[in-house]
Design a protein around this motif. Structure first.
Motif, mmCIF file in Angstrom:
data_model
loop_
_atom_site.group_PDB
_atom_site.id
_atom_site.type_symbol
_atom_site.label_atom_id
_atom_site.label_comp_id
_atom_site.label_asym_id
_atom_site.label_seq_id
_atom_site.Cartn_x
_atom_site.Cartn_y
_atom_site.Cartn_z
ATOM 1 N N MET A 1 64.219 41.942 44.449
ATOM 2 C CA MET A 1 62.843 41.509 44.493
ATOM 3 C C MET A 1 61.959 42.744 44.664
ATOM 4 O O MET A 1 62.245 43.611 45.472
ATOM 5 N N ASN A 2 60.879 42.802 43.900
ATOM 6 C CA ASN A 2 59.953 43.927 43.933
ATOM 7 C C ASN A 2 58.610 43.495 44.502
ATOM 8 O O ASN A 2 58.239 42.328 44.430
ATOM 9 N N LEU A 3 57.896 44.461 45.045
ATOM 10 C CA LEU A 3 56.551 44.233 45.555
ATOM 11 C C LEU A 3 55.572 44.949 44.633
ATOM 12 O O LEU A 3 55.758 46.118 44.306
ATOM 13 N N PHE A 4 54.548 44.223 44.196
ATOM 14 C CA PHE A 4 53.524 44.776 43.325
ATOM 15 C C PHE A 4 52.197 44.744 44.064
ATOM 16 O O PHE A 4 51.736 43.687 44.490
ATOM 17 N N ILE A 5 51.593 45.917 44.223
ATOM 18 C CA ILE A 5 50.294 46.039 44.892
ATOM 19 C C ILE A 5 49.291 46.458 43.832
ATOM 20 O O ILE A 5 49.551 47.379 43.049
ATOM 21 N N GLU A 6 48.166 45.776 43.800
ATOM 22 C CA GLU A 6 47.131 46.125 42.832
ATOM 23 C C GLU A 6 45.848 46.482 43.550
ATOM 24 O O GLU A 6 45.364 45.733 44.394
ATOM 25 N N SER A 7 45.331 47.644 43.204
ATOM 26 C CA SER A 7 44.049 48.082 43.723
ATOM 27 C C SER A 7 42.962 47.349 42.940
ATOM 28 O O SER A 7 42.952 47.382 41.715
ATOM 29 N N ILE A 8 42.074 46.680 43.671
ATOM 30 C CA ILE A 8 40.999 45.951 43.003
ATOM 31 C C ILE A 8 39.658 46.519 43.442
ATOM 32 O O ILE A 8 39.583 47.329 44.365
ATOM 33 N N GLU A 9 38.628 46.098 42.794
ATOM 34 C CA GLU A 9 37.291 46.622 43.052
ATOM 35 C C GLU A 9 36.897 46.494 44.522
ATOM 36 O O GLU A 9 37.256 45.541 45.195
ATOM 37 N N GLY A 10 36.168 47.468 45.014
ATOM 38 C CA GLY A 10 35.673 47.418 46.383
ATOM 39 C C GLY A 10 36.648 47.949 47.412
ATOM 40 O O GLY A 10 36.491 47.709 48.601
ATOM 41 N N GLY A 11 37.683 48.666 46.987
ATOM 42 C CA GLY A 11 38.633 49.242 47.929
ATOM 43 C C GLY A 11 39.566 48.222 48.547
ATOM 44 O O GLY A 11 40.075 48.429 49.645
ATOM 45 N N LEU A 12 39.790 47.103 47.874
ATOM 46 C CA LEU A 12 40.693 46.070 48.363
ATOM 47 C C LEU A 12 41.979 46.079 47.551
ATOM 48 O O LEU A 12 42.040 46.649 46.463
ATOM 49 N N TYR A 13 43.000 45.435 48.096
ATOM 50 C CA TYR A 13 44.301 45.377 47.448
ATOM 51 C C TYR A 13 44.810 43.945 47.444
ATOM 52 O O TYR A 13 44.565 43.199 48.383
ATOM 53 N N MET A 14 45.538 43.612 46.387
ATOM 54 C CA MET A 14 46.264 42.341 46.329
ATOM 55 C C MET A 14 47.737 42.684 46.241
ATOM 56 O O MET A 14 48.105 43.720 45.682
ATOM 57 N N ALA A 15 48.585 41.818 46.778
ATOM 58 C CA ALA A 15 50.019 42.077 46.762
ATOM 59 C C ALA A 15 50.753 40.822 46.316
ATOM 60 O O ALA A 15 50.384 39.704 46.678
ATOM 61 N N GLY A 16 51.789 41.038 45.521
ATOM 62 C CA GLY A 16 52.592 39.927 45.044
ATOM 63 C C GLY A 16 54.042 40.341 44.921
ATOM 64 O O GLY A 16 54.364 41.530 44.804
ATOM 65 N N ILE A 17 54.912 39.363 44.935
ATOM 66 C CA ILE A 17 56.351 39.591 44.878
ATOM 67 C C ILE A 17 56.896 38.969 43.602
ATOM 68 O O ILE A 17 56.466 37.893 43.200
ATOM 69 N N ARG B 1 51.753 46.838 54.437
ATOM 70 C CA ARG B 1 53.007 47.333 55.031
ATOM 71 C C ARG B 1 53.280 46.678 56.386
ATOM 72 O O ARG B 1 54.396 46.254 56.681
ATOM 73 N N GLU B 2 52.256 46.594 57.225
ATOM 74 C CA GLU B 2 52.424 45.993 58.556
ATOM 75 C C GLU B 2 52.782 44.518 58.456
ATOM 76 O O GLU B 2 53.654 44.030 59.174
ATOM 77 N N GLN B 3 52.117 43.799 57.578
ATOM 78 C CA GLN B 3 52.390 42.367 57.465
ATOM 79 C C GLN B 3 53.783 42.100 56.902
ATOM 80 O O GLN B 3 54.413 41.118 57.244
ATOM 81 N N LEU B 4 54.273 42.992 56.039
ATOM 82 C CA LEU B 4 55.578 42.780 55.411
ATOM 83 C C LEU B 4 56.687 43.591 56.072
ATOM 84 O O LEU B 4 57.767 43.721 55.509
ATOM 85 N N ARG C 1 49.181 36.363 51.146
ATOM 86 C CA ARG C 1 47.872 36.247 51.792
ATOM 87 C C ARG C 1 47.873 37.050 53.078
ATOM 88 O O ARG C 1 48.875 37.105 53.779
ATOM 89 N N ASP C 2 46.751 37.656 53.370
ATOM 90 C CA ASP C 2 46.581 38.398 54.619
ATOM 91 C C ASP C 2 46.460 37.381 55.743
ATOM 92 O O ASP C 2 45.473 36.654 55.837
ATOM 93 N N GLU C 3 47.459 37.313 56.577
ATOM 94 C CA GLU C 3 47.490 36.287 57.634
ATOM 95 C C GLU C 3 46.426 36.509 58.699
ATOM 96 O O GLU C 3 46.059 35.592 59.417
ATOM 97 N N TYR C 4 45.904 37.718 58.811
ATOM 98 C CA TYR C 4 44.912 38.006 59.843
ATOM 99 C C TYR C 4 43.501 37.609 59.408
ATOM 100 O O TYR C 4 42.698 37.177 60.212
ATOM 101 N N ARG C 5 43.211 37.768 58.118
ATOM 102 C CA ARG C 5 41.877 37.439 57.614
ATOM 103 C C ARG C 5 41.879 36.156 56.793
ATOM 104 O O ARG C 5 40.847 35.753 56.286
#
Length: 81
Positions: free
Chosen positions: A1-17, A43-46, A27-31
């Motif tokens: 299983m691989n992790l894919f992180i995408e940099s999106i507009e506004g300095g945010l990131y999305m992550a998918g497996i 990294r911290e969440q995963l 989903r970011d469990e904190y926000r």
């Protein structure tokens, strides 16, 4: 299983497996959001989960201006260990 992180507009990131591409997004469990404020947040969440490879994909303003396709985005493998 691989992790894919995408940099999106506004300095945010999305992550998918997934295997070849992200098929299940995290989903970011904190926000309670589908975006993260940094790669460190992801990294911290995963922590404790193992991935075969971790990729960061980033679009540049140049890509948008030239009309590059989704497959033409810069993608690099990250050292996740």
């Amino acid at each position: 299983m691989n992790l894919f992180i995408e940099s999106i507009e506004g300095g945010l990131y999305m992550a998918g497996i997934g295997e070849e591409k992200a098929t299940r997004f995290i989903r970011d469990e904190y926000r309670n959001s589908s975006s993260f404020q940094s790669i460190t947040d992801i990294r911290e969440q995963l922590s404790g989960q193992h991935f075969d490879k971790v990729y960061l994909r980033q679009a540049t303003p140049y890509d948008e201006m030239c009309g590059s396709s989704e497959d033409d985005k810069l993608m690099m493998e990250l050292n996740w260990r």
